[in-house]
Design a protein around this motif. Structure first.
Motif, PDB file in Angstrom:
ATOM      1  N   GLY A 102     -64.354 -31.558 -52.915  1.00 35.65           N
ATOM      2  CA  GLY A 102     -63.595 -32.307 -53.851  1.00 35.65           C
ATOM      3  C   GLY A 102     -62.396 -33.077 -52.934  1.00 35.65           C
ATOM      4  O   GLY A 102     -62.147 -34.103 -53.393  1.00 35.65           O
ATOM      5  N   LEU A 103     -62.034 -32.317 -51.961  1.00 38.33           N
ATOM      6  CA  LEU A 103     -60.935 -32.760 -51.208  1.00 38.33           C
ATOM      7  C   LEU A 103     -61.426 -34.285 -50.552  1.00 38.33           C
ATOM      8  O   LEU A 103     -60.609 -35.324 -50.441  1.00 38.33           O
ATOM      9  N   ALA A 104     -62.713 -34.361 -49.995  1.00 35.01           N
ATOM     10  CA  ALA A 104     -63.210 -35.397 -49.351  1.00 35.01           C
ATOM     11  C   ALA A 104     -63.092 -36.481 -50.452  1.00 35.01           C
ATOM     12  O   ALA A 104     -62.954 -37.746 -50.166  1.00 35.01           O
ATOM     13  N   ALA A 105     -63.886 -36.359 -51.627  1.00 37.10           N
ATOM     14  CA  ALA A 105     -63.822 -37.140 -52.795  1.00 37.10           C
ATOM     15  C   ALA A 105     -62.400 -37.793 -53.135  1.00 37.10           C
ATOM     16  O   ALA A 105     -62.239 -38.967 -53.404  1.00 37.10           O
ATOM     17  N   GLY A 106     -61.466 -36.692 -53.251  1.00 36.99           N
ATOM     18  CA  GLY A 106     -60.087 -37.336 -53.344  1.00 36.99           C
ATOM     19  C   GLY A 106     -59.563 -37.994 -52.464  1.00 36.99           C
ATOM     20  O   GLY A 106     -58.659 -38.987 -52.802  1.00 36.99           O
ATOM     21  N   ALA A 107     -59.981 -37.752 -51.161  1.00 35.83           N
ATOM     22  CA  ALA A 107     -59.449 -38.526 -50.130  1.00 35.83           C
ATOM     23  C   ALA A 107     -59.977 -40.109 -50.016  1.00 35.83           C
ATOM     24  O   ALA A 107     -59.221 -41.045 -49.942  1.00 35.83           O
ATOM     25  N   VAL A 108     -61.154 -40.105 -50.567  1.00 36.38           N
ATOM     26  CA  VAL A 108     -61.523 -41.481 -50.625  1.00 36.38           C
ATOM     27  C   VAL A 108     -61.006 -42.319 -51.795  1.00 36.38           C
ATOM     28  O   VAL A 108     -60.388 -43.489 -51.705  1.00 36.38           O
ATOM     29  N   TYR A 109     -60.754 -41.844 -52.686  1.00 35.69           N
ATOM     30  CA  TYR A 109     -59.926 -42.082 -54.124  1.00 35.69           C
ATOM     31  C   TYR A 109     -58.541 -42.727 -53.790  1.00 35.69           C
ATOM     32  O   TYR A 109     -58.025 -43.582 -54.114  1.00 35.69           O
ATOM     33  N   THR A 110     -58.119 -41.738 -52.960  1.00 30.94           N
ATOM     34  CA  THR A 110     -56.770 -41.841 -52.574  1.00 30.94           C
ATOM     35  C   THR A 110     -56.461 -42.879 -51.935  1.00 30.94           C
ATOM     36  O   THR A 110     -55.455 -44.133 -51.909  1.00 30.94           O
ATOM     37  N   GLY A 111     -57.271 -43.160 -50.667  1.00 33.03           N
ATOM     38  CA  GLY A 111     -57.481 -44.174 -49.721  1.00 33.03           C
ATOM     39  C   GLY A 111     -57.498 -45.937 -50.419  1.00 33.03           C
ATOM     40  O   GLY A 111     -56.800 -46.629 -50.353  1.00 33.03           O
ATOM     41  N   ALA A 112     -58.328 -45.863 -51.484  1.00 30.70           N
ATOM     42  CA  ALA A 112     -58.596 -46.864 -52.170  1.00 30.70           C
ATOM     43  C   ALA A 112     -57.608 -47.251 -53.066  1.00 30.70           C
ATOM     44  O   ALA A 112     -57.299 -48.390 -53.087  1.00 30.70           O
ATOM     45  N   ILE A 113     -57.277 -46.298 -53.804  1.00 30.25           N
ATOM     46  CA  ILE A 113     -56.061 -46.491 -54.932  1.00 30.25           C
ATOM     47  C   ILE A 113     -54.709 -46.821 -54.239  1.00 30.25           C
ATOM     48  O   ILE A 113     -53.982 -47.478 -54.946  1.00 30.25           O
ATOM     49  N   THR A 114     -54.563 -46.157 -53.000  1.00 29.57           N
ATOM     50  CA  THR A 114     -53.206 -46.535 -52.486  1.00 29.57           C
ATOM     51  C   THR A 114     -52.899 -47.968 -52.151  1.00 29.57           C
ATOM     52  O   THR A 114     -51.937 -48.704 -52.153  1.00 29.57           O
TER      53      THR A 114
END
Length: 171
Positions: A129-141
């Motif tokens: 879940g953290l890996a998926a959250g990392a992808v999301y965070t990078g893109a949304i940031t």
């Protein structure tokens, strides 16, 4: 009945550590053991070094299928844009100080996603879940930063323009 109890325990296990950490930080600040300067320095360290390291390591440890993350990132982008537009409309109608409009708007659409959100995801879903959250965070940031520049520069320009008009009226 046990399903509800298990769901409650799971939710408690996900949220309680984050809540206790917030309360601990509040206590340290309130008791004078940390000051505003320390908080500012710690925030810089976390955002400049800690967060990027956590995101990088979580991506490297997990097998991430970026194509599968598209819908998650798209939903986040649409939500951020809707919040941004709604906050802009509200601010220009209800926030009296021009210089405060951009700050208000940024506070609405930009959240503690990277810190609080990733902590919840990590507690609930672990490394995957953290890996998926990392992808999301990078893109949304990236989107958050663009929207922040747009709203803050517009409110700063309006504020400067208003000051120039006020000065011209006095002359």
């Amino acid at each position: 009945m046990t399903d509800i109890f298990n769901a409650f325990l799971f939710a408690l296990g996900v949220t309680l550590p984050n809540f206790l950490l917030l309360v601990f930080g509040w206590y340290l600040r309130r008791s004078g053991q940390v000051d505003a300067h320390f908080c500012a320095q710690a925030a810089k360290l976390v955002f400049r070094y800690g967060l990027p390291c956590v995101l990088f390591v979580s991506l490297m440890k997990s097998e991430v299928h970026y194509r599968e993350q598209f819908m998650l990132v798209a939903a986040g982008a649409v939500s951020a844009l809707v919040l941004f537009l709604a906050a802009e409309l509200y601010a220009w109608q209800r926030v009296p100080q021009i210089r405060d409009k951009g700050v208000f708007v940024q506070g609405v659409f930009r959240s503690n996603l990277a810190i609080i959100g990733l902590a919840f995801v990590s507690n609930a879903y672990g490394n995957e879940g953290l890996a998926a959250g990392a992808v999301y965070t990078g893109a949304i940031t990236i989107l958050y930063n663009i929207l922040a520049v747009v709203t803050l520069s517009r409110s700063a320009e309006s504020s400067i323009g208003q000051r120039m008009k006020d000065t011209a009226k006095k002359l």
